[in-house]
Design a protein around this motif. Sequence first.
Motif, mmCIF file in Angstrom:
data_model
loop_
_atom_site.group_PDB
_atom_site.id
_atom_site.type_symbol
_atom_site.label_atom_id
_atom_site.label_comp_id
_atom_site.label_asym_id
_atom_site.label_seq_id
_atom_site.Cartn_x
_atom_site.Cartn_y
_atom_site.Cartn_z
ATOM 1 N N ASP A 196 35.866 33.765 28.534
ATOM 2 C CA ASP A 196 35.620 35.200 28.589
ATOM 3 C C ASP A 196 35.905 35.682 30.003
ATOM 4 O O ASP A 196 36.316 34.906 30.876
ATOM 5 C CB ASP A 196 34.177 35.550 28.182
ATOM 6 C CG ASP A 196 33.141 34.796 28.999
ATOM 7 O OD1 ASP A 196 33.269 34.755 30.243
ATOM 8 O OD2 ASP A 196 32.210 34.233 28.415
ATOM 9 N N LYS A 197 35.649 36.964 30.243
ATOM 10 C CA LYS A 197 35.975 37.566 31.541
ATOM 11 C C LYS A 197 35.133 37.014 32.691
ATOM 12 O O LYS A 197 35.496 37.171 33.868
ATOM 13 C CB LYS A 197 35.797 39.084 31.467
ATOM 14 C CG LYS A 197 34.357 39.539 31.315
ATOM 15 C CD LYS A 197 34.246 41.048 31.284
ATOM 16 C CE LYS A 197 32.786 41.496 31.126
ATOM 17 N NZ LYS A 197 31.950 41.111 32.261
ATOM 18 N N GLU A 198 33.990 36.396 32.371
ATOM 19 C CA GLU A 198 33.091 35.917 33.416
ATOM 20 C C GLU A 198 33.528 34.571 34.011
ATOM 21 O O GLU A 198 33.009 34.157 35.043
ATOM 22 C CB GLU A 198 31.669 35.777 32.861
ATOM 23 C CG GLU A 198 31.082 37.065 32.299
ATOM 24 C CD GLU A 198 30.925 38.148 33.342
ATOM 25 O OE1 GLU A 198 30.869 37.824 34.548
ATOM 26 O OE2 GLU A 198 30.874 39.326 32.952
ATOM 27 N N LYS A 199 34.463 33.894 33.376
ATOM 28 C CA LYS A 199 34.820 32.534 33.811
ATOM 29 C C LYS A 199 36.234 32.448 34.390
ATOM 30 O O LYS A 199 36.846 31.389 34.388
ATOM 31 C CB LYS A 199 34.699 31.568 32.631
ATOM 32 C CG LYS A 199 33.319 31.526 32.001
ATOM 33 C CD LYS A 199 32.284 30.978 32.974
ATOM 34 C CE LYS A 199 30.963 30.655 32.269
ATOM 35 N NZ LYS A 199 30.340 31.840 31.696
ATOM 36 N N LEU A 200 36.743 33.560 34.894
ATOM 37 C CA LEU A 200 38.109 33.572 35.425
ATOM 38 C C LEU A 200 38.264 32.645 36.629
ATOM 39 O O LEU A 200 39.311 32.025 36.814
ATOM 40 C CB LEU A 200 38.500 35.005 35.818
ATOM 41 C CG LEU A 200 38.624 36.002 34.661
ATOM 42 C CD1 LEU A 200 38.818 37.409 35.199
ATOM 43 C CD2 LEU A 200 39.785 35.614 33.752
ATOM 44 N N LEU A 317 38.671 44.029 24.006
ATOM 45 C CA LEU A 317 37.382 44.142 24.670
ATOM 46 C C LEU A 317 36.347 43.216 24.055
ATOM 47 O O LEU A 317 35.591 42.536 24.762
ATOM 48 C CB LEU A 317 36.886 45.596 24.594
ATOM 49 C CG LEU A 317 37.599 46.608 25.490
ATOM 50 C CD1 LEU A 317 37.206 48.032 25.095
ATOM 51 C CD2 LEU A 317 37.252 46.368 26.963
ATOM 52 N N GLN A 318 36.309 43.164 22.747
ATOM 53 C CA GLN A 318 35.353 42.300 22.074
ATOM 54 C C GLN A 318 35.631 40.823 22.366
ATOM 55 O O GLN A 318 34.705 40.050 22.589
ATOM 56 C CB GLN A 318 35.396 42.562 20.563
ATOM 57 C CG GLN A 318 34.847 43.928 20.174
ATOM 58 C CD GLN A 318 35.059 44.267 18.714
ATOM 59 O OE1 GLN A 318 35.863 43.631 18.026
ATOM 60 N NE2 GLN A 318 34.349 45.281 18.236
ATOM 61 N N ARG A 319 36.899 40.466 22.409
ATOM 62 C CA ARG A 319 37.245 39.063 22.630
ATOM 63 C C ARG A 319 36.872 38.594 24.034
ATOM 64 O O ARG A 319 36.447 37.452 24.232
ATOM 65 C CB ARG A 319 38.742 38.839 22.396
ATOM 66 C CG ARG A 319 39.166 37.373 22.582
ATOM 67 C CD ARG A 319 40.618 37.134 22.234
ATOM 68 N NE ARG A 319 40.823 37.110 20.795
ATOM 69 C CZ ARG A 319 41.558 37.999 20.109
ATOM 70 N NH1 ARG A 319 42.133 39.006 20.758
ATOM 71 N NH2 ARG A 319 41.687 37.895 18.808
ATOM 72 N N ILE A 320 37.022 39.463 25.029
ATOM 73 C CA ILE A 320 36.765 39.024 26.408
ATOM 74 C C ILE A 320 35.327 39.254 26.834
ATOM 75 O O ILE A 320 34.933 38.888 27.945
ATOM 76 C CB ILE A 320 37.725 39.689 27.396
ATOM 77 C CG1 ILE A 320 37.427 41.190 27.569
ATOM 78 C CG2 ILE A 320 39.161 39.465 26.978
ATOM 79 C CD1 ILE A 320 38.301 41.866 28.631
ATOM 80 N N GLY A 321 34.506 39.853 25.948
ATOM 81 C CA GLY A 321 33.086 39.990 26.234
ATOM 82 C C GLY A 321 32.677 41.289 26.886
ATOM 83 O O GLY A 321 31.710 41.339 27.652
#
Length: 324
Positions: A196-200, A317-321
């Motif tokens: 997700d977007k938090e683990k880039l 948006l839903q996929r990346i959290g």
Amino acid sequence: MSVSKKFLLGAGAALVALTGLTVSTLSGMQATTANSTASQQAPRLLAKGLKTLTIIFPSRSDSTDLQTKANAVGAFLSKELGIPVKAQIGDDTAAVESLRANRADVAFLSSRPALKAEQLANARLYLAEVRDNYSGRYTYNSIFVVSNKSTLKTRNNAKATLEQLKGKKIAFTSPTSGSGFIFPVNELVKQGFVPDKEKLDGFFGQVAYGGNYSKALQAVVRGQADVAVVSEYAMFPPYITAEEKNQLRVLYKISGVPAHGIAIDDDVPVQDRERIINALLKLNQSQNNQLLRNLYNSTELVRVDHNRHLAPVREALQRIGIQP
């Protein structure tokens, strides 16, 4: 949604719901009103319909002297509709809040703010912008851009191409940008590189945000980043110079990013809404088209289905959290 229901949301709830969008600003409001004679002669909206119309035009980096250009469009629409039309300049967040609070009736919006306008004000997109530099007419590409000197190569599939970015320095445009963050991160999640977007930062060696297309691309030109993600049209002036463009190349592209569009508040009566849409579509006519082009370099407005047009960004948006 009725006026009373909108106000029950409250200013605090609206600010929470808009978290992640830019800080709202409204400035430079001017009313462009047809003179009394023209108003009397122009076709009137129904007696129980709108008496005035307020449109928000968001400031964008590729548009200069926007208030003057917006006023010209307002004057045209005032003549077509036979009512005073106010042209206001503001960012996307201010536009959404104005729709929610019934301070505006119509707003030009990009895709994510359009979802917020639906959520907070039950406004919907009815028209989308077409540009010459959009690959899909009213959709465009998000692109990963690298230096011409980069050893990164475009491979025969997405996974093989993007896996080369592991440990590299990336410059996103901003955390709220569709083509400069949401769609690229969505692709990375789809390919299994990040959850997700938090683990880039677990995939990239460095994650930075340019703040706009120009600065993200210039980070690559200056060697501060290995790759940048932007819209395809950012590869041309006024975003970058021809000299800068010659130092860059596209590594990978993602198609289907929804074009910006025009949202209309649900409090606008149906018959008035159709008159507004038809008046806006007259900007496509050759004698009026320069007014449209002057705003955001759009060449045409086309009718779109709100849900179908915005489905790709809602899914991303839903996929990346991120909550739509």
